[in-house]
Structure formats: structure tokens, C-alpha cells
Write a protein that holds these residues in place. Structure first.
Motif, PDB file in Angstrom:
ATOM      1  N   ARG A   8      39.972  38.436  51.117  1.00 25.50           N
ATOM      2  CA  ARG A   8      40.762  39.959  51.482  1.00 25.50           C
ATOM      3  C   ARG A   8      39.556  40.885  51.725  1.00 25.50           C
ATOM      4  N   ASP A  10      39.078  43.606  50.930  1.00 20.93           N
ATOM      5  CA  ASP A  10      38.582  44.665  49.720  1.00 20.93           C
ATOM      6  C   ASP A  10      37.592  43.858  48.806  1.00 20.93           C
ATOM      7  N   ASP A  12      35.856  41.373  46.624  1.00 16.53           N
ATOM      8  CA  ASP A  12      36.263  40.390  45.756  1.00 16.53           C
ATOM      9  C   ASP A  12      35.090  39.745  44.910  1.00 16.53           C
TER      10      ASP A  12
END
Length: 321
Positions: A8, A10, A12
């Protein structure tokens, strides 16, 4: 060589640990999210006479990638395809299926090291398949019921030695709340009288309740195994440790030979290079009972295992293991 990390956009924490380790080693890394396709990224792929693989390129918002340069893929919970908001529900469903078959199909055809291949993840992440495979591989699994029939669930629970079961989801993200986000469904302790006729609405999983001494998170990377006892410090964490991470304490532990053998057979059968497994260790015989198989599970929450697992993953992706 290039290691493609599919995750993803954003932060992680799990993917970030592996990317940082590869960067420290000087290994080229390309981070991408399939969820950028088709609105924020494009790809092209050709196949013709004399070729044995697709010749393809990926162009994201910042840079491109030739797929033939990819030697390993770390598949770490990428987001789903993002479709144009103006599409009708029917058109969006069709566009999603086409994106999965087209871009997803070319991606899945890459002949390289996968941790793990998404097709294998999908099979291993399906609880009925994973639990049955674990039993065939010699691992101990609590008595389990899958049903949408309330009376069947009540009869199963009344037939258990302690008349108590654990109810848990089948590995899905949970129902969607009013804000459009998945709602967490924690493991719960249920008796026969707790079962209502609402069970008929979908499939439900019930497992024999194990009076545990503690839990074990076993993370396997290739041929290496890393295990830690998880000791719960609150009533909520005793039922589901995810409900209260702050109360947990950890202790590194040895993996019994029989369990290690079963895990290796499980990984070979399911085609996995990485897997996180949760076990309950009972208070009597200290047997290890497998309750969860997670091919994409996180590992950073156990401090003493964070670095060794990160290094082991980097070794596999770099081709050292």
C-alpha cells in the motif's frame, strides 16, 4: 536485479523494515501499489513469436519499471485496484475483473522469487484449506466446525469437553461499518446458549476452546523458523491478543521437532516462502494447537525477532537463501 515490493502507498511498518534492509545492502528496490492501476498508473505488455514471457512495463506517478528486470517480488498486502468514481456499479465490477485478469495476470506470470505468489497466498489464506492441509501435514488443530445452522453450532459446542468454543472470522477483514471501513471482529468465547438464529446469515467458524498456557507466534522464512511465546496481561488479551498489545510480553522459544517438520511440510504443500502461524500451548500436555495460518502476517510486533526476520526475508529476496 530489482526487488519489486507490492504494498500500500501509506506507511506499512512490515514492508518498510524489509525495504530499509534491502536499501542498506545496496539492492535496487521498486515500491509500487497495484491499487494505483488503472487511474494513477499504466502498463503495457506484449507477447509474440519467439517470446516465452510477456515483455511489459509499469509506469507509476514517479518512475517506471521494466518487468524483465524484476528478480524477486515481495507481495505485502497491496490495495485493490482503484477505479474511476464515475463508473456505475456494474461497469466498476467489470473493470475490476478486467484489471485483475489483465494487469494482475501479467504480474502473476513473472518467473522470479515470490514472497509469496498471490495465488498461493489466496489458497493459504483460506481457513478451511489451510487447516485441513495443516492436519494432513501432521500439525495439531482444535476440533473445528463450519456452519450456518444454529442448532448444529449448539450441538457441536455442547459436545466439547468444556462446553465452550472460540468463535472467529474466516480470515476476512470483517463487515463494513457505516463509515465504509472494515470493522474488526475479535475472537470471542461462546457457549451453546450464546448462539442465535442469526448464524444462518453466512458461514461461521467455531473451534474447541483450548485452555492455554500461552500463545506462540511462529514465523517461518524459507527454511528458518522464528518463534516467540506471547503472554497476555489482560482478560481481553487472553481471548484475543490483538485487543491489547500493550499488555503483552514476549519470550523467545524453541520449536518442537514435530511442529517444525509439520510447518515445513505445510509450506511446501502450499508453495510458501513466508508464513506467520499462531499456536495455542495448552496448560496440560503443553501441546501446540495451530489456530491460524497467515501467509502475509506482520512480524514487527515481537521486538527480539524484528531484525532476524527482516534479514531472513531480505536474504530470500536478494537470492542468498
Amino acid at each position: 536485479m530489482t526487488v519489486l515490493v507490492l504494498t500500500r502507498p501509506d506507511l506499512d511498518a512490515t514492508a518498510d523494515l524489509v525495504i530499509a534492509e534491502l536499501n542498506d545492502r545496496g539492492v535496487p528496490v521498486h515500491r509500487a501499489d497495484p491499487g494505483d492501476f488503472p487511474e494513477r498508473a499504466e502498463f503495457g505488455a506484449t507477447l509474440g513469436t519467439g517470446q516465452v514471457d510477456w515483455s511489459s512495463t509499469w509506469r507509476g506517478q514517479h518512475r517506471g519499471l521494466r518487468m524483465r528486470d524484476v528478480t524477486a517480488v515481495y507481495y505485502r498486502r497491496p490495495s485493490p485496484f482503484a477505479l474511476h468514481p464515475g463508473l456505475s456499479a456494474e461497469d466498476a465490477r467489470w473493470a475490476f475483473d478486467e484489471a485483475r485478469a489483465g494487469f494482475g495476470g501479467v504480474l502473476a506470470s513473472l518467473r522470479c522469487t515470490w514472497v509469496n505468489h498471490p495465488h498461493n497466498n489466496a489458497v493459504a489464506g483460506t481457513a478451511p484449506v489451510a487447516l485441513a492441509t495443516a492436519l494432513r501435514c501432521g500439525l495439531r488443530v482444535p476440533r473445528t466446525l463450519l456452519t450456518n445452522h444454529a442448532d448444529t453450532a449448539r450441538e457441536f459446542i455442547r459436545g466439547l469437553p468444556r462446553k465452550v468454543a472460540a468463535y472467529k472470522t474466516l480470515g476476512t477483514t470483517g463487515p463494513i461499518g457505516t463509515g465504509g471501513e472494515p470493522v474488526a471482529v475479535w475472537t470471542s468465547r461462546v457457549e451453546a446458549d450464546d448462539i442465535t438464529d442469526e448464524v444462518a446469515r453466512t458461514a461461521h467458524l467455531f473451534q474447541e476452546w483450548i485452555d492455554k498456557e500461552h500463545e506462540v507466534r511462529l514465523t517461518a522464512v524459507g527454511s528458518q523458523m522464528f518463534a516467540a511465546e506471547i503472554h497476555a496481561g489482560s482478560p481481553a488479551a487472553r481471548i484475543d491478543f490483538r485487543r491489547d498489545y500493550d499488555s503483552l510480553t514476549y519470550r523467545l522459544c524453541h520449536v518442537p521437532a514435530g511442529v517444525a517438520h509439520g510447518v515445513r511440510r505445510l509450506m511446501e504443500t502450499l508453495g510458501l516462502r513466508y508464513v506467520a502461524l499462531d499456536f495455542l500451548v495448552d496448560q496440560g500436555n503443553r501441546d501446540w494447537h495451530l489456530i491460524d495460518v497467515n501467509p502475509g502476517g506482520q512480524f514487527g510486533f515481537v521486538p527480539d525477532l524484528r531484525a532476524p526476520i527482516t534479514q531472513a526475508l531480505a536474504d530470500v529476496l536478494e537470492g542468498r537463501q
